[in-house]
Design a protein around this motif. Structure first.
Motif, PDB file in Angstrom:
ATOM      1  N   THR A  90      22.908   6.007  31.358  1.00  0.00           N
ATOM      2  CA  THR A  90      22.195   7.001  32.156  1.00  0.00           C
ATOM      3  C   THR A  90      22.788   8.371  31.853  1.00  0.00           C
ATOM      4  O   THR A  90      24.004   8.550  31.925  1.00  0.00           O
ATOM      5  CB  THR A  90      22.314   6.703  33.661  1.00  0.00           C
ATOM      6  OG1 THR A  90      21.812   5.389  33.923  1.00  0.00           O
ATOM      7  CG2 THR A  90      21.537   7.721  34.490  1.00  0.00           C
ATOM      8  N   THR A  91      21.919   9.301  31.515  1.00  0.00           N
ATOM      9  CA  THR A  91      22.327  10.683  31.279  1.00  0.00           C
ATOM     10  C   THR A  91      21.962  11.504  32.511  1.00  0.00           C
ATOM     11  O   THR A  91      20.801  11.519  32.928  1.00  0.00           O
ATOM     12  CB  THR A  91      21.627  11.274  30.041  1.00  0.00           C
ATOM     13  OG1 THR A  91      21.993  10.501  28.899  1.00  0.00           O
ATOM     14  CG2 THR A  91      22.020  12.728  29.821  1.00  0.00           C
ATOM     15  N   PHE A  92      22.964  12.170  33.067  1.00  0.00           N
ATOM     16  CA  PHE A  92      22.755  13.029  34.227  1.00  0.00           C
ATOM     17  C   PHE A  92      22.794  14.489  33.816  1.00  0.00           C
ATOM     18  O   PHE A  92      23.601  14.897  32.984  1.00  0.00           O
ATOM     19  CB  PHE A  92      23.841  12.788  35.286  1.00  0.00           C
ATOM     20  CG  PHE A  92      23.748  11.459  35.945  1.00  0.00           C
ATOM     21  CD1 PHE A  92      22.864  11.239  36.978  1.00  0.00           C
ATOM     22  CD2 PHE A  92      24.547  10.408  35.515  1.00  0.00           C
ATOM     23  CE1 PHE A  92      22.771  10.004  37.591  1.00  0.00           C
ATOM     24  CE2 PHE A  92      24.468   9.169  36.113  1.00  0.00           C
ATOM     25  CZ  PHE A  92      23.583   8.957  37.153  1.00  0.00           C
ATOM     26  N   ASP A  93      21.932  15.264  34.422  1.00  0.00           N
ATOM     27  CA  ASP A  93      21.873  16.713  34.306  1.00  0.00           C
ATOM     28  C   ASP A  93      22.594  17.247  35.543  1.00  0.00           C
ATOM     29  O   ASP A  93      22.104  17.128  36.657  1.00  0.00           O
ATOM     30  CB  ASP A  93      20.391  17.109  34.291  1.00  0.00           C
ATOM     31  CG  ASP A  93      20.115  18.598  34.372  1.00  0.00           C
ATOM     32  OD1 ASP A  93      20.959  19.366  34.866  1.00  0.00           O
ATOM     33  OD2 ASP A  93      19.005  18.992  33.969  1.00  0.00           O
ATOM     34  N   ILE A  94      23.782  17.770  35.343  1.00  0.00           N
ATOM     35  CA  ILE A  94      24.576  18.346  36.432  1.00  0.00           C
ATOM     36  C   ILE A  94      24.316  19.855  36.387  1.00  0.00           C
ATOM     37  O   ILE A  94      25.014  20.620  35.731  1.00  0.00           O
ATOM     38  CB  ILE A  94      26.079  18.023  36.270  1.00  0.00           C
ATOM     39  CG1 ILE A  94      26.309  16.536  35.989  1.00  0.00           C
ATOM     40  CG2 ILE A  94      26.863  18.515  37.483  1.00  0.00           C
ATOM     41  CD1 ILE A  94      25.833  15.583  37.067  1.00  0.00           C
ATOM     42  N   ARG A  95      23.264  20.270  37.078  1.00  0.00           N
ATOM     43  CA  ARG A  95      22.733  21.630  36.962  1.00  0.00           C
ATOM     44  C   ARG A  95      23.406  22.543  37.972  1.00  0.00           C
ATOM     45  O   ARG A  95      23.159  22.463  39.166  1.00  0.00           O
ATOM     46  CB  ARG A  95      21.227  21.599  37.188  1.00  0.00           C
ATOM     47  CG  ARG A  95      20.510  22.877  36.861  1.00  0.00           C
ATOM     48  CD  ARG A  95      20.541  23.245  35.408  1.00  0.00           C
ATOM     49  NE  ARG A  95      19.894  22.241  34.587  1.00  0.00           N
ATOM     50  CZ  ARG A  95      19.362  22.448  33.396  1.00  0.00           C
ATOM     51  NH1 ARG A  95      19.413  23.656  32.864  1.00  0.00           N
ATOM     52  NH2 ARG A  95      18.818  21.465  32.716  1.00  0.00           N
ATOM     53  N   VAL A 108      30.998   7.793  29.615  1.00  0.00           N
ATOM     54  CA  VAL A 108      30.782   7.848  28.175  1.00  0.00           C
ATOM     55  C   VAL A 108      31.076   9.258  27.667  1.00  0.00           C
ATOM     56  O   VAL A 108      31.752   9.437  26.654  1.00  0.00           O
ATOM     57  CB  VAL A 108      29.336   7.427  27.807  1.00  0.00           C
ATOM     58  CG1 VAL A 108      29.069   7.601  26.323  1.00  0.00           C
ATOM     59  CG2 VAL A 108      29.056   5.999  28.264  1.00  0.00           C
ATOM     60  N   TYR A 109      30.588  10.268  28.386  1.00  0.00           N
ATOM     61  CA  TYR A 109      30.709  11.648  27.895  1.00  0.00           C
ATOM     62  C   TYR A 109      30.447  12.627  29.018  1.00  0.00           C
ATOM     63  O   TYR A 109      29.586  12.401  29.873  1.00  0.00           O
ATOM     64  CB  TYR A 109      29.686  11.872  26.769  1.00  0.00           C
ATOM     65  CG  TYR A 109      29.582  13.296  26.284  1.00  0.00           C
ATOM     66  CD1 TYR A 109      30.528  13.823  25.410  1.00  0.00           C
ATOM     67  CD2 TYR A 109      28.535  14.115  26.692  1.00  0.00           C
ATOM     68  CE1 TYR A 109      30.434  15.135  24.965  1.00  0.00           C
ATOM     69  CE2 TYR A 109      28.438  15.428  26.252  1.00  0.00           C
ATOM     70  CZ  TYR A 109      29.388  15.934  25.393  1.00  0.00           C
ATOM     71  OH  TYR A 109      29.294  17.229  24.950  1.00  0.00           O
ATOM     72  N   TRP A 110      31.190  13.730  29.004  1.00  0.00           N
ATOM     73  CA  TRP A 110      30.923  14.899  29.847  1.00  0.00           C
ATOM     74  C   TRP A 110      30.978  16.108  28.930  1.00  0.00           C
ATOM     75  O   TRP A 110      31.951  16.293  28.191  1.00  0.00           O
ATOM     76  CB  TRP A 110      31.984  15.046  30.936  1.00  0.00           C
ATOM     77  CG  TRP A 110      31.853  16.332  31.711  1.00  0.00           C
ATOM     78  CD1 TRP A 110      32.275  17.570  31.328  1.00  0.00           C
ATOM     79  CD2 TRP A 110      31.231  16.511  32.981  1.00  0.00           C
ATOM     80  NE1 TRP A 110      31.966  18.510  32.279  1.00  0.00           N
ATOM     81  CE2 TRP A 110      31.320  17.874  33.314  1.00  0.00           C
ATOM     82  CE3 TRP A 110      30.607  15.652  33.878  1.00  0.00           C
ATOM     83  CZ2 TRP A 110      30.822  18.401  34.498  1.00  0.00           C
ATOM     84  CZ3 TRP A 110      30.111  16.170  35.058  1.00  0.00           C
ATOM     85  CH2 TRP A 110      30.214  17.523  35.363  1.00  0.00           C
ATOM     86  N   GLY A 111      29.954  16.940  28.957  1.00  0.00           N
ATOM     87  CA  GLY A 111      29.982  18.133  28.129  1.00  0.00           C
ATOM     88  C   GLY A 111      28.994  19.173  28.594  1.00  0.00           C
ATOM     89  O   GLY A 111      28.018  18.877  29.292  1.00  0.00           O
ATOM     90  N   PRO A 112      29.234  20.420  28.208  1.00  0.00           N
ATOM     91  CA  PRO A 112      28.399  21.537  28.655  1.00  0.00           C
ATOM     92  C   PRO A 112      27.040  21.581  27.975  1.00  0.00           C
ATOM     93  O   PRO A 112      26.888  21.159  26.826  1.00  0.00           O
ATOM     94  CB  PRO A 112      29.226  22.765  28.265  1.00  0.00           C
ATOM     95  CG  PRO A 112      30.058  22.307  27.117  1.00  0.00           C
ATOM     96  CD  PRO A 112      30.335  20.856  27.347  1.00  0.00           C
ATOM     97  N   MET A 113      26.064  22.095  28.699  1.00  0.00           N
ATOM     98  CA  MET A 113      24.744  22.361  28.118  1.00  0.00           C
ATOM     99  C   MET A 113      24.831  23.620  27.270  1.00  0.00           C
ATOM    100  O   MET A 113      25.550  24.560  27.628  1.00  0.00           O
ATOM    101  CB  MET A 113      23.716  22.595  29.229  1.00  0.00           C
ATOM    102  CG  MET A 113      23.464  21.409  30.085  1.00  0.00           C
ATOM    103  SD  MET A 113      22.319  21.851  31.411  1.00  0.00           S
ATOM    104  CE  MET A 113      22.149  20.243  32.166  1.00  0.00           C
ATOM    105  N   GLY A 114      24.079  23.659  26.212  1.00  0.00           N
ATOM    106  CA  GLY A 114      24.045  24.840  25.363  1.00  0.00           C
ATOM    107  C   GLY A 114      23.588  26.088  26.086  1.00  0.00           C
ATOM    108  O   GLY A 114      24.029  27.194  25.776  1.00  0.00           O
ATOM    109  N   THR A 159      24.001  26.441  31.801  1.00  0.00           N
ATOM    110  CA  THR A 159      23.604  26.353  33.205  1.00  0.00           C
ATOM    111  C   THR A 159      24.090  25.068  33.859  1.00  0.00           C
ATOM    112  O   THR A 159      23.798  24.821  35.026  1.00  0.00           O
ATOM    113  CB  THR A 159      22.075  26.474  33.379  1.00  0.00           C
ATOM    114  OG1 THR A 159      21.442  25.394  32.706  1.00  0.00           O
ATOM    115  CG2 THR A 159      21.562  27.807  32.867  1.00  0.00           C
ATOM    116  N   GLY A 160      24.823  24.260  33.122  1.00  0.00           N
ATOM    117  CA  GLY A 160      25.338  23.021  33.680  1.00  0.00           C
ATOM    118  C   GLY A 160      25.966  22.146  32.616  1.00  0.00           C
ATOM    119  O   GLY A 160      26.338  22.623  31.541  1.00  0.00           O
ATOM    120  N   ASN A 161      26.039  20.869  32.939  1.00  0.00           N
ATOM    121  CA  ASN A 161      26.707  19.890  32.087  1.00  0.00           C
ATOM    122  C   ASN A 161      25.899  18.607  32.021  1.00  0.00           C
ATOM    123  O   ASN A 161      25.095  18.321  32.911  1.00  0.00           O
ATOM    124  CB  ASN A 161      28.085  19.559  32.673  1.00  0.00           C
ATOM    125  CG  ASN A 161      28.958  20.769  32.801  1.00  0.00           C
ATOM    126  OD1 ASN A 161      29.637  21.149  31.872  1.00  0.00           O
ATOM    127  ND2 ASN A 161      28.927  21.420  33.967  1.00  0.00           N
TER     128      ASN A 161
END
Length: 160
Positions: A33-38, A75-81, A84-86
């Motif tokens: 599951t990919t979450f948008d942490i906005r 699995v992964y945590w990283g910033p959005m290009g 505005t979030g991760n």
């Protein structure tokens, strides 16, 4: 070329929140599951600075991978290009509400963090000088207080 799913979300309506961005089946029957942490309103407020976002990345990735209950599912945590979030990728078929307590813990940890930023040396990081702990703490507290601690249903599901 076909548009990827995240580009089909109307960013003019997107609020700050915790969203399921996508779910991908993996070999063996598992799910990622990919979450948008906005953290910011896209195109309606200033983005998180690169230095604060980089610090949030170091702190979040370290905290999450060491979490006693969730660490094995990270699995992964990283910033959005767009800054505005991760993105948070986790093993399992999860929903936004499942990780709210974890996000509250995480952003409290970042907002209250004191000491050396994990992995922020020339040996450990490719751009170690691009860090700003005071701004990372400020951004984390803002998101925690204004979004996570009083989250509404519209902050958990992408807009139509």
């Amino acid at each position: 070329m076909e548009k990827i799913a995240s580009f089909t979300i109307d960013h003019t309506k997107l609020l700050r929140g915790v969203y399921v961005s996508r779910k991908d089946k993996v070999e063996g029957g598992g799910m990622i599951t990919t979450f948008d942490i906005r953290m910011k309103l896209p195109n309606r407020e200033p983005a998180v600075s690169q230095s604060a976002l980089h610090t949030i990345e170091h702190l979040a990735a370290t905290y999450l991978r060491n979490h006693p209950d969730w660490g094995s599912k990270i699995v992964y945590w990283g910033p959005m290009g767009c800054c505005t979030g991760n993105y948070l990728l986790m093993q399992g078929d999860l929903e936004s509400k499942d990780i709210l307590p974890l996000m509250q813990e995480l952003f409290t940890f970042i907002a209250e963090f004191e000491g050396d930023i994990p992995g922020a040396s020339a040996v450990e990081c490719g751009n170690y000088m691009l860090n700003n702990l005071p701004m990372a703490k400020w951004e984390a507290r803002k998101y925690l207080v204004e979004v996570l601690n009083d989250i509404k249903p519209e902050n958990l599901v992408y807009p139509e």
